[in-house]
Scaffold this motif. Structure first.
Motif, PDB file in Angstrom:
ATOM      1  N   UNK A  37      46.396  45.473  -1.372  1.00 26.49           N
ATOM      2  CA  UNK A  37      47.292  46.015  -0.343  1.00 26.49           C
ATOM      3  C   UNK A  37      48.384  46.815  -1.036  1.00 26.49           C
ATOM      4  N   UNK A  38      48.852  47.840  -0.363  1.00 25.93           N
ATOM      5  CA  UNK A  38      49.927  48.663  -0.917  1.00 25.93           C
ATOM      6  C   UNK A  38      51.274  48.132  -0.461  1.00 25.93           C
ATOM      7  N   UNK A  39      52.317  48.549  -1.153  1.00 27.33           N
ATOM      8  CA  UNK A  39      53.664  48.233  -0.709  1.00 27.33           C
ATOM      9  C   UNK A  39      54.122  49.257   0.341  1.00 27.33           C
ATOM     10  N   UNK A  40      55.206  48.921   1.051  1.00 31.14           N
ATOM     11  CA  UNK A  40      55.623  49.703   2.212  1.00 31.14           C
ATOM     12  C   UNK A  40      56.952  50.411   1.944  1.00 31.14           C
ATOM     13  N   UNK A  41      57.009  51.701   2.175  1.00 36.59           N
ATOM     14  CA  UNK A  41      58.296  52.397   2.022  1.00 36.59           C
ATOM     15  C   UNK A  41      59.263  52.000   3.131  1.00 36.59           C
ATOM     16  N   UNK A  42      60.515  52.183   2.856  1.00 38.88           N
ATOM     17  CA  UNK A  42      61.564  51.806   3.808  1.00 38.88           C
ATOM     18  C   UNK A  42      61.364  52.497   5.164  1.00 38.88           C
ATOM     19  N   UNK A  43      60.853  53.727   5.156  1.00 35.59           N
ATOM     20  CA  UNK A  43      60.649  54.447   6.418  1.00 35.59           C
ATOM     21  C   UNK A  43      59.662  53.730   7.325  1.00 35.59           C
ATOM     22  N   UNK A  44      58.619  53.139   6.738  1.00 35.57           N
ATOM     23  CA  UNK A  44      57.617  52.401   7.524  1.00 35.57           C
ATOM     24  C   UNK A  44      58.221  51.113   8.073  1.00 35.57           C
ATOM     25  N   UNK A  45      58.949  50.406   7.237  1.00 41.00           N
ATOM     26  CA  UNK A  45      59.616  49.179   7.680  1.00 41.00           C
ATOM     27  C   UNK A  45      60.596  49.483   8.809  1.00 41.00           C
ATOM     28  N   UNK A  46      61.319  50.584   8.663  1.00 40.30           N
ATOM     29  CA  UNK A  46      62.289  50.985   9.676  1.00 40.30           C
ATOM     30  C   UNK A  46      61.605  51.375  10.977  1.00 40.30           C
ATOM     31  N   UNK A 226      35.734  54.583   8.190  1.00 39.59           N
ATOM     32  CA  UNK A 226      36.679  53.520   8.519  1.00 39.59           C
ATOM     33  C   UNK A 226      37.796  53.482   7.489  1.00 39.59           C
ATOM     34  N   UNK A 227      38.988  53.095   7.945  1.00 41.07           N
ATOM     35  CA  UNK A 227      40.142  52.986   7.067  1.00 41.07           C
ATOM     36  C   UNK A 227      41.043  51.855   7.502  1.00 41.07           C
ATOM     37  N   UNK A 228      41.894  51.401   6.583  1.00 43.54           N
ATOM     38  CA  UNK A 228      42.794  50.283   6.842  1.00 43.54           C
ATOM     39  C   UNK A 228      44.218  50.689   6.479  1.00 43.54           C
ATOM     40  N   UNK A 229      45.138  50.527   7.412  1.00 46.07           N
ATOM     41  CA  UNK A 229      46.502  50.998   7.223  1.00 46.07           C
ATOM     42  C   UNK A 229      47.230  50.330   6.083  1.00 46.07           C
ATOM     43  N   UNK A 230      46.994  49.034   5.857  1.00 50.00           N
ATOM     44  CA  UNK A 230      47.816  48.307   4.894  1.00 50.00           C
ATOM     45  C   UNK A 230      47.572  48.755   3.457  1.00 50.00           C
ATOM     46  N   UNK A 231      46.497  49.482   3.204  1.00 52.86           N
ATOM     47  CA  UNK A 231      46.266  50.046   1.871  1.00 52.86           C
ATOM     48  C   UNK A 231      46.880  51.448   1.747  1.00 52.86           C
ATOM     49  N   UNK A 232      47.447  51.948   2.834  1.00 50.83           N
ATOM     50  CA  UNK A 232      47.981  53.310   2.893  1.00 50.83           C
ATOM     51  C   UNK A 232      49.485  53.314   3.177  1.00 50.83           C
ATOM     52  N   UNK A 233      50.184  52.312   2.692  1.00 50.73           N
ATOM     53  CA  UNK A 233      51.638  52.190   2.883  1.00 50.73           C
ATOM     54  C   UNK A 233      52.031  51.780   4.296  1.00 50.73           C
ATOM     55  N   UNK A 234      51.061  51.454   5.137  1.00 52.61           N
ATOM     56  CA  UNK A 234      51.365  50.972   6.484  1.00 52.61           C
ATOM     57  C   UNK A 234      51.323  49.449   6.495  1.00 52.61           C
ATOM     58  N   UNK A 235      51.492  48.864   7.680  1.00 57.52           N
ATOM     59  CA  UNK A 235      51.528  47.412   7.808  1.00 57.52           C
ATOM     60  C   UNK A 235      50.116  46.846   7.846  1.00 57.52           C
ATOM     61  N   UNK A 236      50.019  45.534   7.785  1.00 57.18           N
ATOM     62  CA  UNK A 236      48.753  44.865   8.060  1.00 57.18           C
ATOM     63  C   UNK A 236      48.497  44.895   9.568  1.00 57.18           C
ATOM     64  N   UNK A 237      47.271  44.591   9.951  1.00 52.54           N
ATOM     65  CA  UNK A 237      46.937  44.475  11.367  1.00 52.54           C
ATOM     66  C   UNK A 237      46.639  45.780  12.067  1.00 52.54           C
ATOM     67  N   UNK A 238      46.449  46.872  11.314  1.00 50.27           N
ATOM     68  CA  UNK A 238      46.120  48.152  11.931  1.00 50.27           C
ATOM     69  C   UNK A 238      45.162  48.920  11.018  1.00 50.27           C
TER      70      UNK A 238
END
Length: 419
Positions: A37-46, A226-238
């Motif tokens: 899984x990737x880490x999340x930038x502040x913009x995504x968390x915000x 198919x793609x998974x958001x959590x590997x692309x700096x997004x959250x899990x569950x999408x």
């Protein structure tokens, strides 16, 4: 000795990732588990926080302002994903919880409707479990036959073996774009062209390529991706399923419930229009909105820029690893410029278990993964029980690679002295 490093993408973006600025066991965190899984930038968390603080409402069915704002952001994120992969239409992007659900959607909807006894499905020995188990289930139900592409001596996709498996019985080819263990980048355009000659449909698992490479589904001409958001700096569950619009139109719904309908009567129902036909129930609204923000973030950096920088990291990582005695890396070697594979290395050190390596490295603040990486059949094919894996992303640095190599050598020395 003081090492100097040129200014990189990582220098520009690291301040955007709050999690990277902490200590683990009193050591600066070095996060080399990005394939998991990737880490999340502040913009995504915000973006996620903003939705729940200001716009929290259900989408599509509300006439009030909160619902309208949530719907605009939710559907806007779909447009961003479509543009990111160059889909022909936004209707070709179906939200899912993750890539596993997206593969299952195709397996149960298209697979059960189109496969019959004797039909053949081609996978490879390097597939993630998510691209094996659904097809095993469907094969059991339909009596279709699974065939597996093996590896070349350099542990890459054996294209000649693949072509020998193709026949008029081949109905589906479902393959990974980039292996999460071997790191090899499979020749998907050539794979798809060969499958087309036999009239087969093609699904591409792009979980390990979407975060790192420019993807063009129209140029690729895959039927599904198919793609998974959590590997692309997004959250899990999408995650999402891309499918050609005419294929999605012809496929029956996967799940039933609210949102995926047009009309419901006591004795029947009619499906809603694409893409909502496959999105039953209240969706992961905040997660989808944050996914859109992650797409913006990656696009602003530029996928070509990310890919080029990661090639430099790959070359440097392999240069260092190749100098360590008794260390075996799985998959092909990159070129001296780092081309030809992803920025990850699954490896073993003679007489040292991968989990022991990862445990001691964690005490140095370094996060790597050990185990089978959801590729048990591949590890059996390689005749190993597991491996350690260091996987990099664009926010990682050359200095972190140096620190990892120093800690790895010290860890190996520790176990060697014990033995």
């Amino acid at each position: 000795m003081t090492l100097t490093y040129k200014k990189t993408i990582a220098d520009e973006v690291r301040q955007d990732f709050p999690i990277l600025h902490q200590k683990i066991h009193d050591k600066p965190l070095i996060y080399f588990d990005n394939a998991a899984t990737s880490q999340k930038p502040r913009a995504v968390i915000e973006a996620l926080r903003h939705y729940y603080e200001y716009d929290n409402a259900n989408v599509h069915r509300g006439a009030h302002t909160l619902s309208a704002r949530a719907t605009d952001a939710y559907e806007g994120a779909r447009d961003k994903i479509a543009k990111f992969i160059n889909a022909k239409s936004r209707n070709e992007i179906v939200y899912t919880r993750n890539a596993s659900e997206a593969i299952n959607l195709v397996a149960y909807s298209w697979g059960l409707a189109h496969l019959k006894a004797g039909d053949e499905i081609i996978l490879s020995v390097m597939e993630h479990h998510s691209n094996i188990v659904p097809w095993q289930i469907i094969a059991q139900k339909t009596e279709a036959i699974l065939k597996f592409v093996e590896l070349t001596p350099s542990q890459e996709f054996d294209f000649n073996h693949y072509q020998s498996l193709l026949s008029e019985k081949t109905k589906l080819v479902s393959l990974v774009h980039v292996s999460n263990t071997l790191g090899c980048i499979n020749p998907v355009t050539e794979i798809i062209t060969s499958a087309r000659e036999k009239g087969a449909k093609v699904l591409i698992d792009a979980c390990q390529s979407l975060p790192h490479l420019p993807i063009d589904v129209q140029g690729m001409d895959c039927d599904w991706l198919v793609g998974s958001g959590h590997k692309m700096c997004a959250t899990t569950g999408i995650g999402f399923l891309y499918g050609k619009e005419e294929l999605l139109e012809a496929m029956p719904p996967f799940l039933g419930g609210g949102e995926m309908i047009a009309d419901v009567f006591l004795d029947h129902f009619t499906c809603g229009e694409l893409p909502h036909k496959f999105e039953a129930g209240t969706p992961a609204i905040g997660e989808a909105i944050a996914f859109g923000t992650a797409i913006d973030y990656l696009s602003n950096i530029g996928m070509e820029n990310i890919h080029q920088y990661e090639e430099e990291l790959t070359a440097y990582l392999f240069q260092q690893l190749n100098e360590i005695p008794n260390l075996t890396i799985y998959g092909n070697q990159p070129t001296t410029e780092g081309k030809g594979r992803a920025a990850l290395a699954a490896f073993n050190v003679k007489d040292i278990h991968g989990s022991d390596l990862s445990t001691l490295l964690d005490h140095e603040g370094i996060a790597i993964r050990s185990g089978h990486h959801c590729t048990q059949p591949l590890h059996r094919y390689l005749n190993i029980s597991g491996s350690a894996r260091a996987s990099l992303y664009f926010y990682n640095t050359f200095a972190e690679i140096d620190a990892f190599i120093v800690a790895l050598k010290e860890t190996i020395d520790f176990f060697t002295q014990m033995n």
